[in-house]
Design a protein around this motif. Structure first.
Motif, PDB file in Angstrom:
ATOM      1  N   THR A 101       0.843  -1.197   0.000  1.00  0.00           N
ATOM      2  CA  THR A 101       0.000   0.000   0.000  1.00  0.00           C
ATOM      3  C   THR A 101       0.877   1.245   0.000  1.00  0.00           C
ATOM      4  O   THR A 101       2.000   1.235   0.498  1.00  0.00           O
ATOM      5  CB  THR A 101      -0.919   0.053   1.240  1.00  0.00           C
ATOM      6  OG1 THR A 101      -0.095   0.050   2.416  1.00  0.00           O
ATOM      7  CG2 THR A 101      -1.887  -1.113   1.276  1.00  0.00           C
ATOM      8  N   THR A 102       0.355   2.323  -0.555  1.00  0.00           N
ATOM      9  CA  THR A 102       1.014   3.626  -0.517  1.00  0.00           C
ATOM     10  C   THR A 102      -0.047   4.693  -0.308  1.00  0.00           C
ATOM     11  O   THR A 102      -1.056   4.734  -1.035  1.00  0.00           O
ATOM     12  CB  THR A 102       1.762   3.924  -1.830  1.00  0.00           C
ATOM     13  OG1 THR A 102       2.735   2.908  -2.069  1.00  0.00           O
ATOM     14  CG2 THR A 102       2.464   5.279  -1.764  1.00  0.00           C
ATOM     15  N   VAL A 103       0.165   5.536   0.684  1.00  0.00           N
ATOM     16  CA  VAL A 103      -0.695   6.691   0.900  1.00  0.00           C
ATOM     17  C   VAL A 103       0.047   7.910   0.366  1.00  0.00           C
ATOM     18  O   VAL A 103       1.100   8.278   0.879  1.00  0.00           O
ATOM     19  CB  VAL A 103      -1.024   6.885   2.395  1.00  0.00           C
ATOM     20  CG1 VAL A 103      -1.965   8.080   2.577  1.00  0.00           C
ATOM     21  CG2 VAL A 103      -1.633   5.619   2.983  1.00  0.00           C
ATOM     22  N   HIS A 104      -0.488   8.526  -0.680  1.00  0.00           N
ATOM     23  CA  HIS A 104       0.186   9.665  -1.286  1.00  0.00           C
ATOM     24  C   HIS A 104      -0.085  10.940  -0.486  1.00  0.00           C
ATOM     25  O   HIS A 104      -1.155  11.072   0.124  1.00  0.00           O
ATOM     26  CB  HIS A 104      -0.267   9.837  -2.739  1.00  0.00           C
ATOM     27  CG  HIS A 104       0.165   8.718  -3.628  1.00  0.00           C
ATOM     28  ND1 HIS A 104       1.351   8.734  -4.318  1.00  0.00           N
ATOM     29  CD2 HIS A 104      -0.422   7.513  -3.899  1.00  0.00           C
ATOM     30  CE1 HIS A 104       1.482   7.602  -5.002  1.00  0.00           C
ATOM     31  NE2 HIS A 104       0.425   6.847  -4.762  1.00  0.00           N
ATOM     32  N   PRO A 105       0.859  11.873  -0.492  1.00  0.00           N
ATOM     33  CA  PRO A 105       0.634  13.137   0.238  1.00  0.00           C
ATOM     34  C   PRO A 105      -0.607  13.855  -0.284  1.00  0.00           C
ATOM     35  O   PRO A 105      -0.904  13.821  -1.487  1.00  0.00           O
ATOM     36  CB  PRO A 105       1.905  13.945  -0.054  1.00  0.00           C
ATOM     37  CG  PRO A 105       2.934  12.927  -0.438  1.00  0.00           C
ATOM     38  CD  PRO A 105       2.186  11.822  -1.115  1.00  0.00           C
ATOM     39  N   VAL A 106      -1.336  14.488   0.627  1.00  0.00           N
ATOM     40  CA  VAL A 106      -2.558  15.205   0.254  1.00  0.00           C
ATOM     41  C   VAL A 106      -2.341  16.692   0.511  1.00  0.00           C
ATOM     42  O   VAL A 106      -1.776  17.075   1.530  1.00  0.00           O
ATOM     43  CB  VAL A 106      -3.776  14.661   1.029  1.00  0.00           C
ATOM     44  CG1 VAL A 106      -3.616  14.842   2.523  1.00  0.00           C
ATOM     45  CG2 VAL A 106      -5.059  15.309   0.556  1.00  0.00           C
TER      46      VAL A 106
ATOM     47  N   GLY B  14      -3.765  -7.725  -5.849  1.00  0.00           N
ATOM     48  CA  GLY B  14      -4.247  -8.959  -5.246  1.00  0.00           C
ATOM     49  C   GLY B  14      -5.208  -8.727  -4.083  1.00  0.00           C
ATOM     50  O   GLY B  14      -6.021  -9.595  -3.744  1.00  0.00           O
ATOM     51  N   LEU B  15      -5.121  -7.560  -3.460  1.00  0.00           N
ATOM     52  CA  LEU B  15      -5.998  -7.218  -2.343  1.00  0.00           C
ATOM     53  C   LEU B  15      -7.150  -6.305  -2.755  1.00  0.00           C
ATOM     54  O   LEU B  15      -8.139  -6.182  -2.027  1.00  0.00           O
ATOM     55  CB  LEU B  15      -5.195  -6.494  -1.246  1.00  0.00           C
ATOM     56  CG  LEU B  15      -4.109  -7.268  -0.521  1.00  0.00           C
ATOM     57  CD1 LEU B  15      -3.335  -6.336   0.406  1.00  0.00           C
ATOM     58  CD2 LEU B  15      -4.716  -8.415   0.272  1.00  0.00           C
ATOM     59  N   ALA B  16      -7.003  -5.676  -3.907  1.00  0.00           N
ATOM     60  CA  ALA B  16      -7.869  -4.541  -4.243  1.00  0.00           C
ATOM     61  C   ALA B  16      -9.341  -4.903  -4.314  1.00  0.00           C
ATOM     62  O   ALA B  16     -10.199  -4.197  -3.758  1.00  0.00           O
ATOM     63  CB  ALA B  16      -7.414  -3.913  -5.555  1.00  0.00           C
ATOM     64  N   ASP B  17      -9.687  -5.998  -5.002  1.00  0.00           N
ATOM     65  CA  ASP B  17     -11.103  -6.317  -5.181  1.00  0.00           C
ATOM     66  C   ASP B  17     -11.776  -6.606  -3.844  1.00  0.00           C
ATOM     67  O   ASP B  17     -12.897  -6.139  -3.584  1.00  0.00           O
ATOM     68  CB  ASP B  17     -11.262  -7.502  -6.130  1.00  0.00           C
ATOM     69  CG  ASP B  17     -10.956  -7.132  -7.580  1.00  0.00           C
ATOM     70  OD1 ASP B  17     -10.897  -5.928  -7.881  1.00  0.00           O
ATOM     71  OD2 ASP B  17     -10.772  -8.057  -8.387  1.00  0.00           O
TER      72      ASP B  17
ATOM     73  N   ARG C 200       4.762  -4.296 -11.097  1.00  0.00           N
ATOM     74  CA  ARG C 200       3.648  -4.723 -10.257  1.00  0.00           C
ATOM     75  C   ARG C 200       2.366  -4.045 -10.711  1.00  0.00           C
ATOM     76  O   ARG C 200       2.386  -2.909 -11.197  1.00  0.00           O
ATOM     77  CB  ARG C 200       3.901  -4.351  -8.793  1.00  0.00           C
ATOM     78  CG  ARG C 200       5.056  -5.073  -8.157  1.00  0.00           C
ATOM     79  CD  ARG C 200       5.151  -4.735  -6.691  1.00  0.00           C
ATOM     80  NE  ARG C 200       3.953  -5.135  -5.952  1.00  0.00           N
ATOM     81  CZ  ARG C 200       3.784  -4.912  -4.657  1.00  0.00           C
ATOM     82  NH1 ARG C 200       4.714  -4.266  -3.972  1.00  0.00           N
ATOM     83  NH2 ARG C 200       2.687  -5.317  -4.043  1.00  0.00           N
ATOM     84  N   THR C 201       1.274  -4.741 -10.524  1.00  0.00           N
ATOM     85  CA  THR C 201      -0.033  -4.149 -10.797  1.00  0.00           C
ATOM     86  C   THR C 201      -0.627  -3.654  -9.487  1.00  0.00           C
ATOM     87  O   THR C 201      -0.724  -4.404  -8.511  1.00  0.00           O
ATOM     88  CB  THR C 201      -0.978  -5.174 -11.451  1.00  0.00           C
ATOM     89  OG1 THR C 201      -0.396  -5.638 -12.667  1.00  0.00           O
ATOM     90  CG2 THR C 201      -2.338  -4.534 -11.753  1.00  0.00           C
TER      91      THR C 201
END
Length: 353
Positions: free
Chosen positions: A282-287, A299-302, A325-326
């Motif tokens: 996972t990556t949380v981008h700066p807001v 693999g976790l998304a759905d 990677r997807t």
């Protein structure tokens, strides 16, 4: 339901609905709807332009601007990921016969000045005539700095090019940069640009409508193009009243959306840090404003998205590949109808997953 899909999903507040019910009406195609005229005059004075034009959507105000600046066979320099190029169904080319020249972005959302300058075509019959430079602010939730806006304007002026700002979320940029006086900051961001498109139905919370702002002569041409595109509305004051209410009451409150987005980002970062198996997945981008991007392994998304949906949390997402990677990039947008409680509910749901 906690709807983070976009700031376009907002509903009019009770006060906005009342303003719509009370609106004085006329026929805007004849130019005599008093509420539309008041909205246009208010916006022009607020942002330092001579005149403004009310239209149904930001896609239309952008297209009207480009068709008013350019002739058939002219070229507009745009960003590869900007709305005017990627998300408006090719309207500038299909309906305006304008050639887009898309350029890649820098990590901060800007386009390098050297790339803009290199894309300007010489005066030669082999080339489309470069006529217009388009800037989007914010872009992907990132506000472009005032210094950069001025540098682009100066570059365009040196080359005698017209300039247009797709300012769908201009006030988000202004609030992020100057929360005490965002209207003054918005005026500075627009200063000496030839035209601006401002969306009323995103963070400002109106149900319909955008404004195109510019010089009187330009807006006169734009009015003809609006008619050509089917954007002339009759008793439009019932819609303009919502936009007027939004400009008068909803600019400063955008800071609440930014604070909620920041709280969401911080909460997501804590949750991911507390679960070692998520490291690298996972990556949380700066807001910076009201738009947050959160990447999760395909693999976790759905399962993750299904989990959110079952708990009444709505987001948008799309796959992309990076370093072999997807990943799925999830877009969370905070707005008038997303509260601090909605953010807490979303974080509880993510933590439960």
């Amino acid at each position: 339901m906690s709807d983070f899909r976009s700031d376009t999903v907002t509903r009019p507040t009770p006060a906005m609905k009342q303003a719509m019910l009370d609106a004085d009406l006329g026929d805007d195609v004849f130019g005599d709807d008093p509420t539309v005229n008041r909205l246009q005059q208010t916006a022009a004075e607020m942002l330092g332009f001579e005149a403004a034009l009310f239209a149904p959507s930001g896609t239309q105000t952008n297209l009207i601007a480009m068709m008013s600046h350019c002739q058939r066979g002219d070229e507009a320099i745009v960003g590869q990921q900007w709305h005017t190029y990627r998300w408006e169904a090719g309207g500038m080319a299909v309906l305006g016969s304008i050639q887009p020249q898309p350029l890649e972005h820098q990590p901060d959302g800007s386009i390098a000045l050297a790339d803009i300058e290199a894309a300007i075509k010489p005066d030669d019959p082999h080339f489309a005539r470069t006529r217009l430079v388009v800037i989007e602010n914010t872009t992907g939730g990132k506000p472009l700095p005032l210094s950069y806006m001025r540098e682009v304007r100066a570059l365009a002026q040196r080359h005698k090019l017209q300039t247009h700002i797709d300012g769908a979320r201009l006030f988000n940029a202004a609030v992020a940069q100057s929360p005490q006086d965002p209207v003054a900051q918005a005026r500075l961001l627009c200063e000496s640009y030839d035209s601006l498109s401002l969306c009323l139905s995103k963070g400002l919370g109106a149900p319909v409508g955008s404004l195109l702002l510019g010089p009187k002569e330009f807006i006169g041409r734009a009015r003809r193009v609006r008619k050509m595109l089917g954007g002339g509305m009759r008793q439009a004051g019932v819609l303009a009243a919502a936009g007027l209410h939004a400009l008068q009451h909803h600019v400063l409150r955008l800071a609440e959306d930014h604070a909620n987005a920041q709280a969401l980002a911080e909460g997501l970062s804590r949750i991911c840090a507390d679960h070692p198996r998520l490291r690298g997945m996972t990556t949380v981008h700066p807001v910076q404003t009201n738009i947050l991007f959160f990447d999760i392994d395909a693999g976790l998304a759905d399962d993750f998205l299904r989990h959110l949906e079952q708990r009444g949390i709505r987001v948008t997402s799309g796959y992309y590949r990076h370093a072999g990677r997807t990943m799925k990039r999830i877009r969370w947008v905070t707005h008038l109808d997303v509260s601090a409680a909605d953010v807490r509910h979303a974080l509880e749901a993510v933590g439960a997953f």
